[in-house]
Design a protein around this motif. Structure first.
Motif, PDB file in Angstrom:
ATOM      1  N   SER A  69      14.200  33.200  42.783  1.00  0.00           N
ATOM      2  CA  SER A  69      14.967  32.601  43.877  1.00  0.00           C
ATOM      3  C   SER A  69      16.221  33.429  44.111  1.00  0.00           C
ATOM      4  O   SER A  69      17.243  33.213  43.469  1.00  0.00           O
ATOM      5  N   ASP A  71      18.234  33.365  46.479  1.00  0.00           N
ATOM      6  CA  ASP A  71      19.340  32.696  47.164  1.00  0.00           C
ATOM      7  C   ASP A  71      19.873  31.479  46.405  1.00  0.00           C
ATOM      8  O   ASP A  71      20.639  30.693  46.949  1.00  0.00           O
ATOM      9  N   VAL A  72      19.471  31.309  45.148  1.00  0.00           N
ATOM     10  CA  VAL A  72      19.962  30.165  44.391  1.00  0.00           C
ATOM     11  C   VAL A  72      21.485  30.196  44.360  1.00  0.00           C
ATOM     12  O   VAL A  72      22.099  31.251  44.169  1.00  0.00           O
ATOM     13  N   THR A  93      21.354  24.702  45.572  1.00  0.00           N
ATOM     14  CA  THR A  93      20.285  24.932  46.548  1.00  0.00           C
ATOM     15  C   THR A  93      19.572  26.226  46.181  1.00  0.00           C
ATOM     16  O   THR A  93      20.169  27.131  45.592  1.00  0.00           O
ATOM     17  N   ALA A  94      18.288  26.290  46.537  1.00  0.00           N
ATOM     18  CA  ALA A  94      17.504  27.493  46.267  1.00  0.00           C
ATOM     19  C   ALA A  94      16.223  27.458  47.084  1.00  0.00           C
ATOM     20  O   ALA A  94      15.711  26.386  47.406  1.00  0.00           O
ATOM     21  N   THR A  95      15.738  28.643  47.402  1.00  0.00           N
ATOM     22  CA  THR A  95      14.419  28.792  47.999  1.00  0.00           C
ATOM     23  C   THR A  95      13.597  29.642  47.042  1.00  0.00           C
ATOM     24  O   THR A  95      13.983  30.767  46.728  1.00  0.00           O
ATOM     25  N   GLY A  99       8.384  29.701  48.832  1.00  0.00           N
ATOM     26  CA  GLY A  99       8.880  29.079  50.054  1.00  0.00           C
ATOM     27  C   GLY A  99       9.403  27.673  49.830  1.00  0.00           C
ATOM     28  O   GLY A  99      10.038  27.089  50.711  1.00  0.00           O
ATOM     29  N   GLU A 100       9.140  27.096  48.659  1.00  0.00           N
ATOM     30  CA  GLU A 100       9.631  25.749  48.349  1.00  0.00           C
ATOM     31  C   GLU A 100      11.155  25.740  48.340  1.00  0.00           C
ATOM     32  O   GLU A 100      11.790  26.616  47.745  1.00  0.00           O
ATOM     33  N   ARG A 101      11.729  24.744  49.008  1.00  0.00           N
ATOM     34  CA  ARG A 101      13.187  24.584  49.056  1.00  0.00           C
ATOM     35  C   ARG A 101      13.597  23.561  48.006  1.00  0.00           C
ATOM     36  O   ARG A 101      13.013  22.477  47.927  1.00  0.00           O
ATOM     37  N   GLN A 102      14.581  23.911  47.189  1.00  0.00           N
ATOM     38  CA  GLN A 102      15.105  22.998  46.177  1.00  0.00           C
ATOM     39  C   GLN A 102      16.552  22.641  46.529  1.00  0.00           C
ATOM     40  O   GLN A 102      17.296  23.496  47.009  1.00  0.00           O
ATOM     41  N   GLU A 103      16.895  21.390  46.277  1.00  0.00           N
ATOM     42  CA  GLU A 103      18.276  20.950  46.483  1.00  0.00           C
ATOM     43  C   GLU A 103      18.533  19.776  45.559  1.00  0.00           C
ATOM     44  O   GLU A 103      17.749  18.821  45.534  1.00  0.00           O
TER      45      GLU A 103
END
Length: 129
Positions: A69, A71-72, A93-95, A99-103
């Protein structure tokens, strides 16, 4: 100042650690830990999550995390210090490469010795759908 009177942790030190994470700088992150330091991830096979003890083990967790990730990021929302302990609250936040988005929201409970992390215990809120 006598070194024995120096605090174990300061807000400036917490900001340095946050900066290392913001830059995703694994060398800087690992250097914030004592040689016998421990990172406890919120997720894992035990009631305490998963534990990584020592700099090599800590590095082995963060290198793949940043590779998975790019962009974490963690935005700190609150922090405080009491003696050799500190707490930081954050919004992560991370992608993932999938492609899964985490928040999620979380906090880290720290224990310091002479400015180095001896324990970083992470807790998160998980969204369940």
């Amino acid at each position: 100042m006598d070194g024995s009177l120096a605090p174990d942790v300061t807000l400036d030190r917490l900001h340095e650690i946050a900066g290392a994470f913001a830059l995703r700088d694994v060398d800087a992150i690992v250097s914030c830990f004592a040689d016998d330091g421990e990172f406890r991830n919120a997720r894992g096979p035990h009631h305490w999550g998963e534990s990584f003890k020592g700099k090599a083990a800590i590095r082995s967790y963060f290198e793949p995390l940043f590779a998975a990730s790019s962009d974490v990021s963690w935005r700190h929302t609150s922090e405080f210090i009491c003696g050799n302990r500190a707490v930081t609250e954050w919004h992560r936040t991370a992608t993932l490469v999938s492609g899964e988005r985490q928040e999620w929201l979380g906090c880290d409970l720290y224990t310091f010795r002479r400015g180095l992390i001896v324990m970083k215990d992470t807790f998160i809120k998980v969204v369940v759908k």
